[in-house]
Design a protein around this motif. Structure first.
Motif, PDB file in Angstrom:
ATOM      1  N   GLY A   1       0.868  -1.238   0.071  1.00 58.36           N
ATOM      2  CA  GLY A   1      -0.128   0.066  -0.065  1.00 58.36           C
ATOM      3  C   GLY A   1       0.885   1.202   0.073  1.00 58.36           C
ATOM      4  N   ILE A   2       1.995   1.192  -0.100  1.00 57.99           N
ATOM      5  CA  ILE A   2       3.139   2.262  -0.113  1.00 57.99           C
ATOM      6  C   ILE A   2       2.509   3.604  -1.206  1.00 57.99           C
ATOM      7  CG2 ILE A   2       4.867   1.384  -1.357  1.00 57.99           C
ATOM      8  CD1 ILE A   2       5.174   3.857   1.629  1.00 57.99           C
ATOM      9  N   SER A   3       2.126   2.961  -2.308  1.00 59.96           N
ATOM     10  CA  SER A   3       1.706   3.794  -3.613  1.00 59.96           C
ATOM     11  C   SER A   3       0.421   4.433  -3.348  1.00 59.96           C
ATOM     12  CB  SER A   3       1.682   2.901  -4.875  1.00 59.96           C
ATOM     13  OG  SER A   3       0.692   1.805  -4.591  1.00 59.96           O
ATOM     14  N   SER A   4      -0.308   4.050  -2.320  1.00 55.94           N
ATOM     15  CA  SER A   4      -1.631   4.704  -2.019  1.00 55.94           C
ATOM     16  C   SER A   4      -1.246   5.455  -0.684  1.00 55.94           C
ATOM     17  CB  SER A   4      -2.615   3.561  -1.526  1.00 55.94           C
ATOM     18  OG  SER A   4      -3.961   4.162  -1.228  1.00 55.94           O
ATOM     19  N   VAL A   5      -1.558   6.777  -1.105  1.00 61.70           N
ATOM     20  CA  VAL A   5      -1.333   7.816  -0.025  1.00 61.70           C
ATOM     21  C   VAL A   5      -2.418   7.787   1.064  1.00 61.70           C
ATOM     22  CG1 VAL A   5      -1.264  10.136   0.842  1.00 61.70           C
ATOM     23  CG2 VAL A   5      -0.379   9.387  -1.636  1.00 61.70           C
ATOM     24  N   ALA A   6      -3.571   7.326   0.679  1.00 66.03           N
ATOM     25  CA  ALA A   6      -4.647   7.170   1.803  1.00 66.03           C
ATOM     26  C   ALA A   6      -4.503   6.275   2.773  1.00 66.03           C
ATOM     27  CB  ALA A   6      -6.174   7.099   0.936  1.00 66.03           C
TER      28      ALA A   6
ATOM     29  N   PRO B   1       8.693   8.637  -3.097  1.00 67.08           N
ATOM     30  CA  PRO B   1       8.131  10.114  -2.164  1.00 67.08           C
ATOM     31  C   PRO B   1       7.030  10.489  -2.942  1.00 67.08           C
ATOM     32  CG  PRO B   1      10.082  10.573  -3.674  1.00 67.08           C
ATOM     33  CD  PRO B   1      10.033   9.107  -3.730  1.00 67.08           C
ATOM     34  N   TYR B   2       6.315  11.235  -1.623  1.00 65.47           N
ATOM     35  CA  TYR B   2       5.015  11.744  -2.137  1.00 65.47           C
ATOM     36  C   TYR B   2       5.200  13.387  -2.629  1.00 65.47           C
ATOM     37  CZ  TYR B   2       3.083   7.745   0.217  1.00 65.47           C
ATOM     38  OH  TYR B   2       2.804   6.563   0.462  1.00 65.47           O
ATOM     39  N   GLN B   3       4.406  14.085  -3.252  1.00 67.02           N
ATOM     40  CA  GLN B   3       4.543  15.467  -3.753  1.00 67.02           C
ATOM     41  C   GLN B   3       3.342  16.200  -2.979  1.00 67.02           C
ATOM     42  OE1 GLN B   3       7.195  16.182  -5.275  1.00 67.02           O
ATOM     43  NE2 GLN B   3       8.142  14.219  -5.582  1.00 67.02           N
ATOM     44  N   GLY B   4       3.535  17.522  -3.032  1.00 65.40           N
ATOM     45  CA  GLY B   4       2.457  18.440  -2.617  1.00 65.40           C
ATOM     46  C   GLY B   4       1.541  18.299  -1.526  1.00 65.40           C
ATOM     47  N   VAL B   5       0.448  18.130  -1.799  1.00 69.70           N
ATOM     48  CA  VAL B   5      -0.442  18.113  -0.608  1.00 69.70           C
ATOM     49  C   VAL B   5      -0.351  16.693  -0.037  1.00 69.70           C
ATOM     50  CG1 VAL B   5      -2.763  17.997   0.150  1.00 69.70           C
ATOM     51  CG2 VAL B   5      -2.217  19.452  -1.469  1.00 69.70           C
ATOM     52  N   ASP B   6      -0.193  15.602  -0.824  1.00 66.15           N
ATOM     53  CA  ASP B   6       0.083  14.537  -0.274  1.00 66.15           C
ATOM     54  C   ASP B   6       1.377  14.185   0.720  1.00 66.15           C
ATOM     55  OD1 ASP B   6      -2.024  13.613  -1.716  1.00 66.15           O
ATOM     56  OD2 ASP B   6      -0.919  12.840  -3.525  1.00 66.15           O
ATOM     57  N   LEU B   7       2.375  15.160   0.523  1.00 60.52           N
ATOM     58  CA  LEU B   7       3.404  14.969   1.441  1.00 60.52           C
ATOM     59  C   LEU B   7       3.290  15.623   2.555  1.00 60.52           C
ATOM     60  CD1 LEU B   7       6.408  14.400   1.734  1.00 60.52           C
ATOM     61  CD2 LEU B   7       7.165  16.669   0.381  1.00 60.52           C
ATOM     62  N   ASN B   8       2.364  16.830   2.555  1.00 55.94           N
ATOM     63  CA  ASN B   8       2.055  17.438   3.734  1.00 55.94           C
ATOM     64  C   ASN B   8       1.290  16.686   4.578  1.00 55.94           C
ATOM     65  OD1 ASN B   8       3.559  19.667   2.970  1.00 55.94           O
ATOM     66  ND2 ASN B   8       1.657  20.705   2.107  1.00 55.94           N
ATOM     67  N   ASP B   9       0.415  15.987   4.189  1.00 57.20           N
ATOM     68  CA  ASP B   9      -0.538  14.950   5.003  1.00 57.20           C
ATOM     69  C   ASP B   9       0.381  14.118   5.791  1.00 57.20           C
ATOM     70  OD1 ASP B   9      -2.833  16.697   4.352  1.00 57.20           O
ATOM     71  OD2 ASP B   9      -3.364  15.259   2.506  1.00 57.20           O
ATOM     72  N   PHE B  10       1.135  13.456   4.574  1.00 56.14           N
ATOM     73  CA  PHE B  10       1.984  12.243   5.234  1.00 56.14           C
ATOM     74  C   PHE B  10       2.741  12.900   6.318  1.00 56.14           C
ATOM     75  CE2 PHE B  10       6.037  10.228   4.743  1.00 56.14           C
ATOM     76  CZ  PHE B  10       5.811   8.672   5.169  1.00 56.14           C
TER      77      PHE B  10
END
Length: 450
Positions: free
Chosen positions: A377-382, A422-431
């Motif tokens: 599930g690492i590819s799914s931010v949620a 790594p995530y980007q943008g809003v996804d990175l902030n939530d993470f």
């Protein structure tokens, strides 16, 4: 009343079969047909007024009616079986083949199939009774009325079956069924019976252990066949150990792979065990060809993890089902964390140790619940965020050292996987917000004195 291992296994096999309840209902329908034929004959011979008041049909009309109902019932039964097979195929492909057991354990489907088959059997028996020369003058009023009533009931059952099937293949319903099964298995880890009360064995684990006496004899119970350890009757082992003055140390637990000749238990005593004693001890452990969730919480957790992993596959791509599984697994781990599962030592009334189990560890069960979902599930931010939130809930509600260590290990593993993708943008902030929240909780708990 304590059930034997063989009986526990047999009950589980019967519950997950499509034949037991239908066979019972067919036997009941044959008995009802025989009773009504007998009552019809008695009432006809007595010329009872209330019986004569019932509307009567001629033999040819009754036979046509029964033949039509019987043909309809066998057709509906075929349709019901076909729908059931389609549901099992869908469940196997979408949720995993191990979930077929849960669908077969559904008493609603078993009752529906039994209702249709039993009504067909009733009509056949009644047709046979009408064909006998001695029954040519009997109107079979009660038998026909029962046939009409049961046929009307079958129509209602068919409507229920369609609704039930539509409900049973919903992902949330499947996940909740698996969760309830895990919750039942965890109740056994707590030492509770079916009513939620503590068993005598659980009470014996509370007795403080004194100095363990020295034993002069050491013997072993070995496996006589290959397979998986399915059931261990610890109540029976404890009773035998107390009666014979033994100390039994289990080397395997339910769910372990067993190879013929492998040591299942270590027996210490002050006398040599007879062949009957060894047989009785061996009978307390059942080996089968497959794992079952009867006493194996790890297998039950695997079922829920399999649903989540399949939901994360590119072919399904259903992160919401995976999130539901993570929530259920977090709830399960919170329950397990409050159980002292590492200690399974039972003492008699004098404080002498008589039985030592081969317990699960919290870290092992927790890793089983989270590892594969984290990896897939690492590819799914949620899903990743929900995993971190679950770890946060876990350490806040159950702040033991084992819980904190597990949460820290999982967080480190998530960070390593995140570095590769790594995530980007809003996804990175939530993470990052979720990670910081978990790290803060761990820091505060680690700063507190034990």
């Amino acid at each position: 009343m304590k059930l034997s291992n063989r009986l526990i296994k047999t009950i589980d096999a019967v519950k997950t079969s499509f034949w037991f309840i239908p066979v019972l209902m067919v036997i009941l329908s044959v008995f009802v047909a025989w009773v009504l034929v007998h009552v019809d004959g008695v009432m006809h011979s007595k010329n009872a007024s209330w019986y004569n008041a019932l509307s009567a049909l001629d033999h040819e009309t009754v036979q046509t009616l029964l033949s039509t109902v019987a043909a309809s019932m066998i057709t509906v039964t075929s349709i019901a079986f076909s729908i059931t097979i389609v549901v099992l195929t869908l469940a196997s492909s979408q949720f995993g083949p191990r979930l077929i057991r849960n669908f077969m354990n559904d008493p609603g489907t078993q009752f529906v199939l039994g209702t249709f088959i039993s009504n067909f059997s009733y009509c056949v028996i009644l047709l046979y009774a009408m064909s006998l020369a001695s029954n040519q003058d009997i109107g079979f009023r009660l038998g026909v009325l029962w046939c009409l009533a049961s046929t009307a009931f079958c129509v209602l059952v068919l409507i229920f079956f369609i609704h039930h099937v539509a409900l049973s293949i919903r992902a949330d319903h499947v996940v909740n069924d698996v969760y309830c099964e895990i919750d039942h298995t965890i109740g056994q880890l707590k030492g509770e019976d079916s009513t939620g009360n503590k068993t005598a064995l659980q009470e014996s684990e509370r007795t403080p252990a004194k100095v363990q006496p020295a034993f002069t004899e050491l013997s072993f119970i070995s496996a006589t066949k290959n397979g998986y350890l399915q059931v261990v009757n610890r109540d029976s082992l404890f009773k035998q150990a107390v009666e014979q003055g033994l100390f039994v140390k289990l080397k395997k637990r339910p769910g372990n792979l067993i190879i013929e000749g492998m040591i299942l238990a270590e027996i210490r005593s002050n006398h040599s065990l007879s062949s009957q004693d060894e047989h009785d001890l061996t009978e307390s452990m059942v080996i089968g060809s497959q794992r079952t969730p009867i006493q194996d919480p790890e297998y039950a957790i695997h079922q829920l993890v399999e649903v989540a992993v399949r939901a994360l596959s590119p072919g399904v791509n259903d992160p919401y089902t995976a999130i539901t599984c993570v929530d259920k697994l977090t709830t399960i781990l919170c329950q397990i964390a409050q159980i002292d599962i590492d200690q399974q030592i039972s003492c008699d009334d004098n404080g002498v140790r008589r039985l030592e189990g081969c317990p699960h560890s919290f870290a092992g069960l927790a890793s089983t619940a989270y590892d594969q979902i984290r990896q897939y599930g690492i590819s799914s931010v949620a899903v990743t965020i929900r995993l971190i939130e679950g770890l946060t809930h876990l350490v806040e509600l159950r702040s033991g050292s084992a819980t904190r260590q597990f949460a820290q290990e999982q967080l480190d593993a998530i960070k390593r996987l995140h570095a590769l993708q790594p995530y980007q943008g809003v996804d990175l902030n939530d993470f990052q917000c979720c990670v910081e929240s978990l790290e803060l909780s761990l820091h505060q708990l680690n700063a507190k004195p034990e």
